[in-house]
Design an enzyme around this catalytic site. Structure first.
Site, PDB file in Angstrom:
ATOM      1  N   SER A  45      33.778  32.867  41.787  1.00  0.00           N
ATOM      2  CA  SER A  45      34.907  33.187  40.910  1.00  0.00           C
ATOM      3  C   SER A  45      35.914  34.163  41.509  1.00  0.00           C
ATOM      4  O   SER A  45      37.037  34.256  41.032  1.00  0.00           O
ATOM      5  CB  SER A  45      34.398  33.746  39.576  1.00  0.00           C
ATOM      6  N   LYS A  93      35.519  40.991  38.217  1.00  0.00           N
ATOM      7  CA  LYS A  93      36.844  40.360  38.137  1.00  0.00           C
ATOM      8  C   LYS A  93      37.895  41.379  38.566  1.00  0.00           C
ATOM      9  O   LYS A  93      37.612  42.554  38.766  1.00  0.00           O
ATOM     10  CB  LYS A  93      37.156  39.900  36.712  1.00  0.00           C
TER      11      LYS A  93
END
Length: 210
Positions: A45, A93
């Protein structure tokens, strides 16, 4: 005949060794609990900034003194709705918007689409090659005390945009409380060939406050 002058220090060392080991273990536990912790990357990701099986070092103390900044890579406790794990799971993230920020997709006046933060379009050279900044248009304002986070591999990231879509555009479900942030990932330390600092991209400089 044993020299008592040399035997005494040896005896003292072995008596103190368990105490020294205990202190070392205690210091290591305290550092891991409150200051620094290592994390490995299990998913794509955040590619290509972070690759599967990279190891990063996370500063767990920095956000005791300030809030996360745009562009920083953070580790946080993911909501159950994000992870599907009632026991909790850590996600990593990049912070795109902080409390009060107005984030919009997309500016299409240039050669490439760009996110707009508080009216300023930003280039994102760190996103995965071939990915767009987002797979659909959106126009959100980040609630105070919360963060809008996205993976650098936008097409392979379960992040704020995905959960904004899945929740019927519920901004609370799509954002992360600052209190759930574990810390800032500031360096890749393994493998050695990929060791580097995780600095804030210069494209986040000059974004106006909301």
């Amino acid at each position: 005949m044993i020299d008592e002058q040399t035997e005494k220090p040896r005896s003292s060392f072995w008596k103190e060794l368990p105490i020294l080991l205990g202190v070392a273990i205690l210091v290591a536990v305290l550092v891991r609990a409150f200051v620094l912790q290592t994390f490995f990357i299990p998913s794509p990701s955040m590619e290509n900034t972070l690759k599967i099986d990279d190891r990063v070092l996370v500063n767990k103390l920095v956000y005791d003194f300030r809030s996360p900044h745009r562009g920083e890579v953070i580790v946080f406790k993911a909501p159950t709705e994000w992870s599907g794990n009632p026991n909790g799971e850590d996600f990593i993230k990049r912070v795109i918007g902080v409390g009060g920020d107005h984030v919009v997709c997309c500016d299409r006046t240039g050669p490439q689409e760009r996110l707009i933060i508080n009216g300023k379009p930003i280039d994102e050279p760190f996103i995965f090659p071939g990915n767009k900044p987002a797979d659909q248009d959106f126009d959100i304002t980040v609630p105070k005390g919360r963060l809008w986070v996205m993976g650098d591999h936008r097409e392979a990231s379960g992040d704020s945009l995905e959960h904004w879509q899945q929740s019927g555009e519920d901004i609370t479900e799509a954002t992360i409380p600052e209190g759930e942030v574990v810390g800032r990932a500031f360096t890749i330390f393994w493998p050695v060939g990929r060791a580097t600092w995780l600095t804030v991209p210069e494209q986040f400089d000059g974004i106006p406050n909301p």
